[in-house]
Design a protein around this motif. Sequence first.
Motif, short mmCIF file in Angstrom:
data_model
loop_
_atom_site.label_atom_id
_atom_site.label_comp_id
_atom_site.label_asym_id
_atom_site.label_seq_id
_atom_site.Cartn_x
_atom_site.Cartn_y
_atom_site.Cartn_z
N UNK A 1 0.83 -1.21 0.00
CA UNK A 1 0.00 0.00 0.00
C UNK A 1 0.86 1.26 0.00
N UNK A 2 2.04 1.15 0.60
CA UNK A 2 2.89 2.33 0.78
C UNK A 2 3.89 2.51 -0.36
N UNK A 3 3.70 1.72 -1.43
CA UNK A 3 4.50 1.94 -2.64
C UNK A 3 3.88 3.02 -3.52
N UNK A 4 2.63 3.37 -3.21
CA UNK A 4 1.91 4.34 -4.04
C UNK A 4 2.40 5.77 -3.81
N UNK A 5 2.83 6.07 -2.59
CA UNK A 5 3.29 7.43 -2.30
C UNK A 5 4.73 7.65 -2.70
#
Length: 373
Positions: A75-79
């Motif tokens: 999920x935190x690869x998007x930012x």
Amino acid sequence: MKKVIYFITLLFSSGYLLAQTEEELVKKCIENYIDGTSYNRPDNIEKAFYSEANLFLSHKDKDLWIVPSGEYAKWFKKGNQGQFNGRMGRIISLDLHNDIALAKAEILIPDKKMEFIDLFLLKKIQGEWKIISKSASSINTNKSGQHILFIVSNAHYYGKSNLATGNSFSEIINAYHTFKTGGYTVDFVSPEGGSVPLAYINTSDALQKQYLFDPDFMYALKNTKKPAEIDSKIYKAVHYIGGGAAMYEVPENKEIQAITLRVYEENKGIISSVCHGTAGIVNLKTNDGNYLVAGKRISGYPDSFEKQDDEYFKYFPFLIQKTIEGRGGVFKFSARNVSHVETDGRIVTGQNFQSSSGVASKIIELINNAKKE
């Protein structure tokens, strides 16, 4: 005999250091999670979790949402990698037993007025601490993510005597509750870190009783930070707590002095104290080489209120009022047991525990006014 005593001392010291090291390793594991989720670093999140760990979360369409840790990290690869995303995390309690641990963290997203409480179950696996399970719950909050630093003492006795003393619990509670209600986060620092002695505890007082039996709050007092652990850049104000312990260790501590002056001069923050806590500011010198109190209206516990015939008074290293006046300050106070708060620029001081809430309220007012400028 001396060798036996030395060996026993070394044995206990080694055990203590080992326990401390294990606790630090557990904290490091959780901090990897906090850093990863706050700065979009999925590798740190994966490092924190056991590969087969699950997160047990809430979802609007289901009672229980089970998310594998690998999926959660994605999920935190998007930012933007390494860029702060608005999530602010901190560990608020930790319970360690051999190779397992329970921990609780607070995650704030001030822009969305959201607070998450994360509960972790950890285990030491092949020599490394890993999160094997996490559950979380969220509520709406007024917490801003802004920090206030409370300065407390490790001194258990009046000087070199055997007369017990401590930090004033009532002063801590009255100010802490005011800041907490106002949406601020309070951290504690002491010269040595770790647990600090407490005095003037009144369990008939509803507010004191509430916090005395609050495990997260008491964990913070049992695990105060060392000066080296403090990042002065995050604080809006420092607040010196009173009680007899405040007369010792804190006033002469160079590291705490440096933290306080960085908050005051670099952050344009506030220096505050109450009662004997004012002893902590008498030695402070600003960048121009002058004493902080020079030419300032200052309050604290007046010399004339001390029981100068009592045994404890023989061990006082200095007198607060006399020292402040000798360094150019104007000492102000009122009758006993009456709240008295003095504000002079970004210095806010109070006479006694009755003044603690008033001092905290004034600090909040100054911070809010500074935002408008």
